[in-house]
Write an enzyme that holds these catalytic residues in place. Structure first.
Site, PDB file in Angstrom:
ATOM      1  N   LYS A 185      24.368  -7.934 -32.767  1.00  0.00           N
ATOM      2  CA  LYS A 185      24.754  -6.616 -33.278  1.00  0.00           C
ATOM      3  C   LYS A 185      26.250  -6.533 -33.590  1.00  0.00           C
ATOM      4  O   LYS A 185      26.669  -5.795 -34.484  1.00  0.00           O
ATOM      5  CB  LYS A 185      24.379  -5.527 -32.268  1.00  0.00           C
ATOM      6  CG  LYS A 185      22.871  -5.408 -32.029  1.00  0.00           C
ATOM      7  CD  LYS A 185      22.194  -4.660 -33.147  1.00  0.00           C
ATOM      8  CE  LYS A 185      20.683  -4.552 -32.933  1.00  0.00           C
ATOM      9  NZ  LYS A 185      19.986  -3.975 -34.103  1.00  0.00           N
TER      10      LYS A 185
ATOM     11  N   GLU B 263      23.562   5.148 -33.851  1.00  0.00           N
ATOM     12  CA  GLU B 263      22.316   5.302 -33.097  1.00  0.00           C
ATOM     13  C   GLU B 263      22.122   4.017 -32.312  1.00  0.00           C
ATOM     14  O   GLU B 263      22.658   2.979 -32.686  1.00  0.00           O
ATOM     15  CB  GLU B 263      21.146   5.510 -34.062  1.00  0.00           C
ATOM     16  CG  GLU B 263      20.537   4.236 -34.671  1.00  0.00           C
ATOM     17  CD  GLU B 263      21.490   3.440 -35.557  1.00  0.00           C
ATOM     18  OE1 GLU B 263      22.462   4.024 -36.062  1.00  0.00           O
ATOM     19  OE2 GLU B 263      21.277   2.215 -35.725  1.00  0.00           O
TER      20      GLU B 263
ATOM     21  N   SER C 120      18.392 -13.641 -30.673  1.00  0.00           N
ATOM     22  CA  SER C 120      19.281 -12.548 -31.088  1.00  0.00           C
ATOM     23  C   SER C 120      20.122 -11.964 -29.958  1.00  0.00           C
ATOM     24  O   SER C 120      21.190 -11.412 -30.198  1.00  0.00           O
ATOM     25  CB  SER C 120      18.464 -11.441 -31.752  1.00  0.00           C
ATOM     26  OG  SER C 120      17.446 -10.984 -30.890  1.00  0.00           O
TER      27      SER C 120
END
Ligand code: PLP
Lengths: 260, 393
Positions: free
Chosen positions: B90, B112, B378
């Site tokens: 991210k 968010e 991830s």
């Protein structure tokens, strides 16, 4: 001639439009509220299609939508309800709904249904101008449906002029950069913005909405536009009201808005 | 095959666009008009790559997982996005977008978050750049991702619970968009995945494309070829998958495998497998596929993994699914848990629950001998320890 064109031709100011959520407070109150508004002297109505994810709405309309959906409302029922009163209702009806509902229902079928129910106007807050121009203008036109565009304090003059050109009914002047929700005062900044829009001398009638809540904000807005739209404050006023009391509550509420 | 790229209106095929209220138009338009110029500018490129190198810790390793390879009969590499600062891919995106937000003169950052990884990554870059940070997070997710909530707070962010709908990622996104409508001047919406109105899906995919850029180089160094046979990634909104696929999109010889969360099972009524359960619709500003009922009401998804608990997928993925460029698979809660424990046991790596979904399809694929497979790992599992603890015997 469309009912709304006729209204704007005959009445130049203090036009009151009221937004309410279909299927709220109870499933079959849609027509009850509509009739009560008609007999109380509202000029036109916006029937909100309850949606699971109403992005442009504040808490009041979010809650009413959730309640209406829990009541079991859906688009077919709404059309059935509108069909019931089609021959007796004289108020112009605008449908306000989020685009995904229309897409999923089938755009063609949706438009045909609107026409069948006597709906002549649509407000689809998340259908942008470019999508409308490229994909929906023709279809809406074919079914005699007008699209109403919104402008906000951030909308450029150039874009407002373009919207004016594309408008055949009225421009929805969003009163502030905000989601829907009742506010009890209009700020100087807002009045300055209304004044700016008024001085643009646009062709289209102007209706101010979002945050208009009572006779004070209504009268104030009407100084700058042909009328104003009340949503959240009305939805709050009828929330929790039993079907039997809707007539009285609505009559008193409209009277109050129109009082000087 | 037609080249896979976004068109000038922000569409991949029929998917994409910018279905936003007029109130957001000026903001989105400004971003659309500027994002490519900013991203292509020397100053941005320099600052971005410097921060990725020295702050995030890139390049992340491409690790050949020997014991996992043995077990599944293929040569399996893990792209170690879990080793990034803050523990997931991210941050590639948040570093890029914060630099864009600064160049647009924005002062207040909203985001968010589902698993909290994007929230943490946003709070981190806001601390770094000294900008105000507000994170919307579903009430349910606040509960199941408590460590990340604490991290965001320590990083100085305000965490606002989203209390509507399913109280998860979808609703947090709704709240963020509403906040953006209410603060059109000073606020930048830092979206955490390849979702939202154009140009977000394209912008986020570009920022995450560093993943496949590195995979190509690293694979070439280790095997002599830049192209694996398969790339596997989990899909919530689809940003880590978009990043892992990006430089292979137009290389047909590379098979792309996207893994969705099946929750309790695709047909159980408690699932987030959008490509199976969804159809064309508009969600959070873009036309994509989404889980909805016959009247277009959005269906609340379910997954054990907060980061995959989303009723849509980004428009790029809707397109890749539609034209069958990517193969969509899914894994249940139980399969993901099993895969997480397996990776831990075989390789000493505790994966995020999201990433565990990607690992969980290894057992469902028939590999040819000598196939080279890259699984995008991830994120790391620290945030999921409370869930994992329940399964430790
Ligand atoms: C570790 C990890 N992987 C994957 C995801 C899913 O997001 P996306 O599909 O955008 O990569 C998340 C989201 O929170 C995450 O934290």
């Amino acid at each position: 001639m469309k009912k709304l064109n006729k209204l704007f031709a005959e009445k130049k100011n203090n036009i009151l439009s009221v937004f309410f959520t279909a299927g709220f407070p109870s499933l079959n109150d849609t027509t009850k509220v509509l009739k009560a508004l008609e007999s109380s002297g509202a000029d036109f109505v916006e029937v909100g299609l309850p949606y699971s994810d109403p992005l442009a709405d504040g808490e009041t309309i979010q809650r009413s939508s959730a309640k209406a959906l829990a009541n079991g409302i859906n688009l077919d029922i709404i059309f059935d309800q509108l069909l019931l009163v089609k021959d007796t209702n004289k108020l112009p009806i605008v449908i306000m709904g989020y685009f995904n509902q229309i897409l999923k229902y089938g755009e063609e079928k949706f438009c045909a249904k609107c026409k069948e129910c006597g709906v002549e106007t649509l407000i689809i807050p998340d259908l942008p101008m470019i999508e409308y121009e490229n994909h929906y203008k023709e279809l809406f036109g074919k079914h005699g449906l007008s699209n109403v565009f919104l402008i906000s304090p951030m909308t450029s003059e150039e874009r407002i002029r373009k919207i004016d050109d594309m408008t055949d009914l009225f421009i929805y002047v969003v009163a502030s950069s905000a989601t829907t929700g009742a506010k009890n005062k209009l700020s100087d900044e807002q009045l300055k913005y209304f004044d700016r829009i008024k001085n643009m001398k646009l062709e289209s009638p102007l209706m101010i909405g979002f945050g208009i809540s009572d006779n004070n904000t209504f009268n104030n807005a009407c100084k700058y536009a042909n009328g104003a739209i009340v949503g959240s404050a009305f939805v709050s006023a009828i929330s929790g009201v039993g079907t039997g009391d809707i007539d009285t509550v609505v009559r008193n509420w409209v009277e109050d808005i129109f009082s000087k | 095959m037609k080249k896979i790229e976004i068109d000038e209106n922000g569409y991949y095929g029929i998917f994409g666009g910018a279905f936003i209220p007029e109130l957001l138009y000026p903001n989105v338009k400004k971003l659309e008009d500027n994002y490519l110029d900013i991203m292509n500018s020397d100053s941005f490129k320099k600052e971005f790559s410097q921060l990725l190198d020295t702050y995030v810790g890139r390049p992340t390793p491409l690790y050949k997982a020997e014991r996992l390879s043995q077990k599944y009969g293929a040569t399996i590499y893990l792209k170690r996005e879990d080793l990034n600062h803050t523990g997931a891919h991210k941050i590639n995106n948040t570093i890029g977008q914060i630099l864009i937000a600064k160049r647009l003169g924005k002062k207040r950052i909203i985001a968010e978050t589902g698993a909290g990884q994007h929230g943490v990554a946003t709070a981190t870059v806001c601390a770094l750049m000294n900008l105000e940070c507000i994170v919307f997070m579903g009430e349910v997710d606040i509960e199941r991702q408590a460590p990340n909530v604490a991290r965001m707070k320590m990083l100085g962010a305000t965490v606002i619970p989203a209390k509507s709908g399913s109280k998860t990622l979808k609703d947090a996104t709704n709240e963020a968009i509403r906040d953006w409508i209410n603060h059109p001047k000073d606020t930048y919406y830092l979206i955490g995945s390849v979702v939202g109105p154009h140009p977000y899906p394209d912008m986020v995919a570009r920022l995450q494309s560093i993943i496949s850029e590195e995979i190509k180089q690293q694979l070439n160094k280790q095997t002599g070829s830049s192209f694996p046979n398969k790339v596997i990634a989990c899909v919530g909104g689809g940003s880590n998958a978009a990043g892992a696929f990006y430089h292979f999109l137009n290389e047909e010889k590379v098979e792309l495998i996207a893994v969705e969360a099946a929750g309790k099972g695709v047909d159980s009524g408690r699932s987030a497998a959008t490509s199976v359960l969804g159809d064309v619709g508009v969600l959070h500003g873009s036309k994509t596929i989404l889980m909805q009922d016959e009247y277009g009401q959005v269906i609340e998804p379910y997954s054990i993994s907060a980061g995959l608990d989303y009723p849509g997928i980004g428009p790029l993925h809707a397109y890749l699914n539609d034209i069958k460029r990517a193969k969509f698979m899914n894994a249940t809660d139980d399969e993901a848990i099993k895969a997480a424990f397996e990776l831990t046991e075989l390789e000493g790596i505790i994966p995020a629950l999201e990433s565990a979904h990607a690992l969980a399809v290894l057992g469902k694929i028939k590999f040819k001998k000598d196939e080279v497979v890259v699984v995008n790992l991830s994120g790391r599992g620290d945030k999921d320890m409370a869930t994992y603890m329940k399964y430790i015997k």
